[in-house]
Design a protein around this motif. Structure first.
Motif, PDB file in Angstrom:
ATOM      1  N   GLY A 237      32.019  25.690 -11.113  1.00  9.90           N
ATOM      2  CA  GLY A 237      32.285  27.120 -11.143  1.00  9.90           C
ATOM      3  C   GLY A 237      33.141  27.554 -12.310  1.00  9.90           C
ATOM      4  O   GLY A 237      33.351  28.751 -12.522  1.00  9.90           O
ATOM      5  N   GLU A 238      33.632  26.598 -13.095  1.00  9.03           N
ATOM      6  CA  GLU A 238      34.514  26.913 -14.221  1.00  9.03           C
ATOM      7  C   GLU A 238      33.693  27.347 -15.441  1.00  9.03           C
ATOM      8  O   GLU A 238      32.500  27.030 -15.564  1.00  9.03           O
ATOM      9  N   PRO A 239      34.328  28.074 -16.372  1.00 11.47           N
ATOM     10  CA  PRO A 239      33.583  28.657 -17.505  1.00 11.47           C
ATOM     11  C   PRO A 239      32.789  27.661 -18.341  1.00 11.47           C
ATOM     12  O   PRO A 239      31.711  27.993 -18.852  1.00 11.47           O
ATOM     13  N   ARG A 258      32.912  31.655  -6.626  1.00 10.03           N
ATOM     14  CA  ARG A 258      34.056  30.978  -7.255  1.00 10.03           C
ATOM     15  C   ARG A 258      35.246  31.927  -7.358  1.00 10.03           C
ATOM     16  O   ARG A 258      36.394  31.532  -7.097  1.00 10.03           O
ATOM     17  N   ALA A 259      34.984  33.183  -7.712  1.00 10.35           N
ATOM     18  CA  ALA A 259      36.076  34.149  -7.848  1.00 10.35           C
ATOM     19  C   ALA A 259      36.778  34.406  -6.515  1.00 10.35           C
ATOM     20  O   ALA A 259      37.986  34.674  -6.478  1.00 10.35           O
ATOM     21  N   ALA A 260      36.029  34.304  -5.439  1.00 12.19           N
ATOM     22  CA  ALA A 260      36.590  34.556  -4.114  1.00 12.19           C
ATOM     23  C   ALA A 260      37.254  33.321  -3.511  1.00 12.19           C
ATOM     24  O   ALA A 260      37.912  33.427  -2.469  1.00 12.19           O
ATOM     25  N   SER A 261      37.105  32.167  -4.145  1.00 15.68           N
ATOM     26  CA  SER A 261      37.660  30.919  -3.619  1.00 15.68           C
ATOM     27  C   SER A 261      39.072  30.710  -4.156  1.00 15.68           C
ATOM     28  O   SER A 261      39.396  31.108  -5.288  1.00 15.68           O
ATOM     29  N   SER A 262      39.890  30.044  -3.388  1.00 18.10           N
ATOM     30  CA  SER A 262      41.276  29.813  -3.798  1.00 18.10           C
ATOM     31  C   SER A 262      41.384  28.785  -4.918  1.00 18.10           C
ATOM     32  O   SER A 262      42.373  28.748  -5.643  1.00 18.10           O
ATOM     33  N   GLY A 263      40.371  27.959  -5.079  1.00 11.59           N
ATOM     34  CA  GLY A 263      40.383  26.944  -6.118  1.00 11.59           C
ATOM     35  C   GLY A 263      39.104  26.142  -6.095  1.00 11.59           C
ATOM     36  O   GLY A 263      38.219  26.376  -5.266  1.00 11.59           O
ATOM     37  N   PHE A 267      35.981  26.139  -3.271  1.00 14.65           N
ATOM     38  CA  PHE A 267      34.686  26.547  -3.826  1.00 14.65           C
ATOM     39  C   PHE A 267      33.610  25.519  -3.489  1.00 14.65           C
ATOM     40  O   PHE A 267      32.535  25.856  -2.985  1.00 14.65           O
ATOM     41  N   ALA A 268      33.895  24.232  -3.739  1.00 14.14           N
ATOM     42  CA  ALA A 268      32.900  23.189  -3.493  1.00 14.14           C
ATOM     43  C   ALA A 268      32.654  23.000  -2.004  1.00 14.14           C
ATOM     44  O   ALA A 268      31.510  22.843  -1.569  1.00 14.14           O
ATOM     45  N   ARG A 269      33.716  23.019  -1.234  1.00 19.70           N
ATOM     46  CA  ARG A 269      33.597  22.762   0.203  1.00 19.70           C
ATOM     47  C   ARG A 269      32.738  23.804   0.909  1.00 19.70           C
ATOM     48  O   ARG A 269      32.068  23.515   1.907  1.00 19.70           O
ATOM     49  N   THR A 270      32.711  25.025   0.379  1.00 16.68           N
ATOM     50  CA  THR A 270      32.008  26.131   1.033  1.00 16.68           C
ATOM     51  C   THR A 270      30.707  26.521   0.326  1.00 16.68           C
ATOM     52  O   THR A 270      30.145  27.577   0.605  1.00 16.68           O
ATOM     53  N   LEU A 271      30.232  25.673  -0.593  1.00 15.77           N
ATOM     54  CA  LEU A 271      28.955  25.957  -1.251  1.00 15.77           C
ATOM     55  C   LEU A 271      27.829  25.974  -0.220  1.00 15.77           C
ATOM     56  O   LEU A 271      27.713  25.052   0.592  1.00 15.77           O
TER      57      LEU A 271
END
Length: 327
Positions: A237-239, A258-263, A267-271
């Motif tokens: 999710g990083e640039p 990704r923007a809504a995830s804390s980190g 992000f990965a855990r909730t894909l």
């Protein structure tokens, strides 16, 4: 002799950069026993040297091809890189692929080897390296690479392919002209492979090598495989990964997620499961086999599986269940 479909539809496995040293040789030997076509080693700053790993694994195995992915162009003089690779190719013909790239900018700046024009350096380096490996005199000195008139006395009969590990459209277009093909980092979904092979620019070689990396997890329990794969997707999710994501139909949604995830971990855990399936080679053996076939159909010549999960050695056996049937 024309290449066969089997030669163009290969499957490899990535050797994790942090695998304990005493496990490197058993890992490669097990990959060979299981029927993988290739094992790829990485050269990340602070870990292990790519050439040293490749030499060790080539000497310890008998059939499997060893790929080096990637050696940063700014890290070594091209003449001495050519000498090292030529020696390996002489000793182990038809079993070596050399990956060259820019190197991660932060790493290369830290060691004082990030050029003003990375694209120029990589073009000059790849052009000179391939010429030297063929036994030709080094080309005219360029902006960064200077080897004019240098000739290798010891030249391999089977010249190893040189592929460029690059992401950006300009670098990929250049690679199609200056190298034998591409090495695409993970995630390499079929849409990304297609986009990378259709960049405007110089025409590609008739049969370019297209090596692709992908996070991989195989299990009879699909959910278990998806969960393991998620652990390897935290960075996408990083640039820096934008070129990999842009061709995908859910690119905008992924960025919003990704923007809504804390980190990266959340992000990965909730894909969503559908995204994980698209972004890796994962699921049941049949699902993983289909994912490999889709990447071959998109133009990949070798799909290199990066084992996800806590035990990469044990993962080899499960990943082998996704290998396609061979005639």
């Amino acid at each position: 002799m024309p290449r066969t479909d089997t030669h163009r539809h290969r499957v490899g496995v990535l050797l994790p950069r942090d695998l304990p040293a005493h496990e490197l040789v058993p890992y490669a030997r097990r990959a060979e026993e299981l029927g993988f076509d290739e094992v790829w080693v990485v050269e990340d700053l602070g870990y292990r040297g790519g050439i040293a790993q490749a030499a060790t694994l080539l000497a310890a195995t008998g059939r499997i091809t060893v790929g080096i992915g990637i050696m940063p162009a700014g890290a070594r003089n091209v003449c001495f890189t050519a000498m090292e690779l030529a020696t390996l190719a002489q000793l182990h013909p038809h079993r070596l692929i050399a990956g060259i790239g820019h190197g991660m900018p932060d790493w290369m700046r830290r060691i004082g080897s990030w050029p003003e024009s990375p694209l120029t350096l990589l073009r000059e380096y790849a052009t000179a390296l391939r010429a030297l490996l063929r036994g030709e005199p080094g080309p005219a000195d360029g902006r960064y690479v200077r080897c004019e008139g240098v000739v290798l006395t010891e030249v391999p009969h089977a010249v190893p392919p040189v592929v460029l590990g690059v992401r950006g459209p300009r670098s990929q277009a250049m690679a199609r002209e200056a190298a034998d093909g591409l090495l695409l980092a993970e995630p390499s979904a079929p849409a990304y492979i297609t986009a990378s092979l259709t960049r405007p620019g110089a025409a590609a070689a008739p049969e370019p090598e297209v090596v692709v990396y992908d996070i991989a997890a195989v299990d009879d329990d699909e959910d278990a495989a998806l969960d393991r794969a998620r652990t390897g997707l935290s960075a996408i999710g990083e640039p820096d990964w934008a070129p990999h994501i842009d061709p995908l139909p859910f690119a905008a949604e992924l960025r919003a997620h990704r923007a809504a995830s804390s980190g990266p971990e959340e992000f990965a855990r909730t894909l969503p499961a559908d995204w994980v399936r698209a972004l890796g080679v994962t699921g049941t053996p049949a699902q993983a086999r289909a994912a490999i076939a889709a990447r071959h159909a998109a133009g990949a010549t070798c799909v290199v599986l990066s084992p996800a999960g806590p035990d990469p050695v044990a993962a080899l056996d499960s990943l082998a269940r996704a290998l396609p049937d061979r005639p």
